[in-house]
Design a protein around this motif. Structure first.
Motif, mmCIF file in Angstrom:
data_model
loop_
_atom_site.group_PDB
_atom_site.id
_atom_site.type_symbol
_atom_site.label_atom_id
_atom_site.label_comp_id
_atom_site.label_asym_id
_atom_site.label_seq_id
_atom_site.Cartn_x
_atom_site.Cartn_y
_atom_site.Cartn_z
ATOM 1 N N ILE A 128 0.881 -1.175 0.000
ATOM 2 C CA ILE A 128 0.000 0.000 0.000
ATOM 3 C C ILE A 128 0.914 1.220 0.000
ATOM 4 N N LYS A 129 0.985 1.897 -1.109
ATOM 5 C CA LYS A 129 1.921 3.010 -1.231
ATOM 6 C C LYS A 129 1.502 4.181 -0.349
ATOM 7 N N ASN A 130 2.507 4.756 0.329
ATOM 8 C CA ASN A 130 2.301 5.944 1.167
ATOM 9 C C ASN A 130 1.175 5.737 2.174
ATOM 10 N N ALA A 131 1.219 4.589 2.843
ATOM 11 C CA ALA A 131 0.189 4.234 3.821
ATOM 12 C C ALA A 131 0.487 4.873 5.174
ATOM 13 N N VAL A 132 -0.557 5.415 5.790
ATOM 14 C CA VAL A 132 -0.465 5.963 7.144
ATOM 15 C C VAL A 132 -1.627 5.401 7.956
ATOM 16 N N ALA A 133 -1.318 4.878 9.143
ATOM 17 C CA ALA A 133 -2.347 4.338 10.034
ATOM 18 C C ALA A 133 -2.236 5.016 11.395
ATOM 19 N N PHE A 134 -3.360 5.044 12.108
ATOM 20 C CA PHE A 134 -3.396 5.621 13.452
ATOM 21 C C PHE A 134 -3.918 4.581 14.434
ATOM 22 N N THR A 135 -3.306 4.535 15.611
ATOM 23 C CA THR A 135 -3.757 3.648 16.677
ATOM 24 C C THR A 135 -3.912 4.462 17.955
ATOM 25 N N VAL A 136 -4.891 4.077 18.779
ATOM 26 C CA VAL A 136 -5.170 4.780 20.033
ATOM 27 C C VAL A 136 -5.263 3.729 21.137
ATOM 28 N N ASP A 137 -4.409 3.846 22.142
ATOM 29 C CA ASP A 137 -4.263 2.784 23.140
ATOM 30 C C ASP A 137 -5.032 3.052 24.432
ATOM 31 N N ASP A 138 -5.670 2.017 24.951
ATOM 32 C CA ASP A 138 -6.183 1.877 26.320
ATOM 33 C C ASP A 138 -7.704 1.865 26.426
ATOM 34 N N GLY A 139 -8.411 2.793 25.783
ATOM 35 C CA GLY A 139 -9.868 2.742 25.838
ATOM 36 C C GLY A 139 -10.526 3.760 26.735
ATOM 37 N N TYR A 140 -9.908 4.922 26.913
ATOM 38 C CA TYR A 140 -10.524 5.974 27.718
ATOM 39 C C TYR A 140 -11.713 6.592 26.978
ATOM 40 N N LEU A 141 -12.611 7.199 27.744
ATOM 41 C CA LEU A 141 -13.821 7.780 27.164
ATOM 42 C C LEU A 141 -13.501 8.884 26.170
ATOM 43 N N ASP A 142 -12.447 9.666 26.434
ATOM 44 C CA ASP A 142 -12.096 10.742 25.501
ATOM 45 C C ASP A 142 -11.666 10.201 24.143
ATOM 46 N N HIS A 143 -11.205 8.954 24.099
ATOM 47 C CA HIS A 143 -10.854 8.351 22.815
ATOM 48 C C HIS A 143 -12.078 8.284 21.906
ATOM 49 N N ALA A 144 -13.200 7.876 22.485
ATOM 50 C CA ALA A 144 -14.428 7.760 21.698
ATOM 51 C C ALA A 144 -15.064 9.120 21.455
ATOM 52 N N ASP A 145 -15.154 9.934 22.508
ATOM 53 C CA ASP A 145 -15.873 11.204 22.406
ATOM 54 C C ASP A 145 -15.142 12.245 21.566
ATOM 55 N N ILE A 146 -13.819 12.249 21.633
ATOM 56 C CA ILE A 146 -13.037 13.289 20.954
ATOM 57 C C ILE A 146 -12.283 12.715 19.757
ATOM 58 N N GLY A 147 -11.483 11.696 19.999
ATOM 59 C CA GLY A 147 -10.686 11.125 18.915
ATOM 60 C C GLY A 147 -11.526 10.481 17.837
ATOM 61 N N GLY A 148 -12.548 9.739 18.243
ATOM 62 C CA GLY A 148 -13.378 9.036 17.272
ATOM 63 C C GLY A 148 -14.027 9.968 16.272
ATOM 64 N N ASP A 149 -14.507 11.117 16.749
ATOM 65 C CA ASP A 149 -15.154 12.081 15.851
ATOM 66 C C ASP A 149 -14.168 12.616 14.814
ATOM 67 N N ALA A 150 -12.947 12.915 15.256
ATOM 68 C CA ALA A 150 -11.947 13.466 14.329
ATOM 69 C C ALA A 150 -11.601 12.452 13.244
ATOM 70 N N PHE A 151 -11.349 11.221 13.638
ATOM 71 C CA PHE A 151 -10.984 10.202 12.652
ATOM 72 C C PHE A 151 -12.145 9.915 11.700
ATOM 73 N N SER A 152 -13.350 9.887 12.239
ATOM 74 C CA SER A 152 -14.523 9.627 11.401
ATOM 75 C C SER A 152 -14.729 10.731 10.376
ATOM 76 N N ASP A 153 -14.525 11.982 10.789
ATOM 77 C CA ASP A 153 -14.729 13.113 9.883
ATOM 78 C C ASP A 153 -13.779 13.070 8.687
ATOM 79 N N TYR A 154 -12.624 12.436 8.862
ATOM 80 C CA TYR A 154 -11.648 12.358 7.768
ATOM 81 C C TYR A 154 -11.559 10.947 7.180
#
Length: 342
Positions: A85-111
């Motif tokens: 996969i040329k020029n592949a970039v992936a993101f991972t978020v560790d542990d499972g805190y609520l801010d991961h879903a409430d804040i991080g999830g929205d940002a990743f979903s929007d893009y």
């Protein structure tokens, strides 16, 4: 600006120019970049972490420059199939805190970025909260001005008269505790609570609340992946064989029961090379995992099957110049030069 930072900024600007960027991406087309994130900034809860506005800026830049935003499973599956996969970039978020879903999830979903969220399963079950979070909570809550504490191999003697000193003390204990088994760490946390004269709540306070399984399912429905990160965030190399097996497979079983399509790529807690071993890799292979991510810095190279269960990740920076140092590949070429010198 220091000379070192000036050189870095100049190097990144050079690699960011269209001709250089095109050449660098062509030369690095067989390498994938995986970012590692943890907490997200939330001023209402006094959470210091990744700035969501900066994350969105980075995702916007990646989309604009036509990087391929993929999941770690996409990278592993492509490698298993002999694909790149040329020029592949992936993101991972560790542990499972609520801010991961409430804040991080929205940002990743929007893009439309399929980030992988790695969950500590007992934490999501609300049966347990991580020992490192408890340590931070203890130092944030104490009114003790000095500490002279020892528990087994852990010891701390310092002033706590100020937020900075308390933060530094917490980080010192958390770092040293990476060398302990979960049983040793739990005993140390209880001992530390007594020394700091703070009671540990049975359930995590609001700053340290986990997401729920409903949150995890919503993330999955929005295109995210959900992966295993052990039951209680243990340092696997410090656990005996039955405990290591239970932590890995128990976490995976919990995730399989609660989401439709769990990631087959595991995430080692702490994730340094000394924090897991061949026994743990064998457990993963026998347990139908296809790969695992570590916290060792570097790029994943397509075609290298030896990296499948030690996939490197870069810590997500908080400055654009550092982000571009990774995505424009000067860091990759620096590492190749270091390797050739060795």
């Amino acid at each position: 600006m220091s000379i070192k930072n000036a050189i870095k900024s100049g190097l990144v600007r050079g690699f960011s120019l269209p001709p250089a960027r095109h050449l660098a991406r062509k030369l690095a087309s067989d390498s994938a970049l995986i970012f590692m994130l943890h907490r997200f900034q939330d001023n209402d809860l006094a959470i210091k972490g990744h700035d969501p506005a900066f994350l969105r800026q980075c995702l916007e830049e990646l989309r604009r420059q036509k990087y391929q935003l993929v999941s770690v499973d996409d990278i592993v599956n492509a490698n298993l199939n002999g694909e790149v996969i040329k020029n592949a970039v992936a993101f991972t978020v560790d542990d499972g805190y609520l801010d991961h879903a409430d804040i991080g999830g929205d940002a990743f979903s929007d893009y439309d970025c399929p980030a992988t969220f790695y969950l500590i399963s007992d934490f999501i079950n609300d049966e347990y909260w991580p020992e490192d979070a408890k340590v931070k909570y203890l130092f944030e809550s104490t009114r003790v001005k000095t500490i002279n504490w020892q528990c087994g191999d852990l010891s701390l003697q310092t002033s706590l008269d100020g937020e900075h000193l308390r933060h530094s003390a917490a980080e010192a204990v958390v770092w040293a505790a990476k060398e302990l088994s979960i049983e040793q760490m739990q005993l140390a946390t209880i001992s530390l609570a007594q020394a700091l004269e703070v009671e540990i709540p049975a359930q995590a306070p609001s700053k340290y609340r986990p997401m729920s399984w409903d949150d995890a399912r919503k993330l999955e429905k929005s295109g995210m992946r959900i992966g295993a990160h052990t039951c209680q965030h243990v340092t696997l190399s410090q656990e005996d064989d039955p405990s290591a097996h239970s932590e890995i497979m128990g976490s995976f079983d919990a995730i399989m029961r609660n989401v439709k399509n769990p990631s087959k790529v595991f995430c080692y807690p702490t994730g340094r090379t000394q924090d897991f071993n061949q026994r743990d890799i064998d457990i993963l292979k026998q347990g139908d995992f296809s790969g695992a991510v570590s916290s060792a810095p570097g790029y994943f190279k397509f075609g290298d099957m030896n990296q499948m269960f030690t996939m490197p990740r870069m810590g997500m920076p908080d400055k654009l110049v550092d982000f571009r140092q990774y995505t424009c590949y000067p860091e990759l070429f620096k590492s190749k030069i270091r390797s050739s010198i060795r």
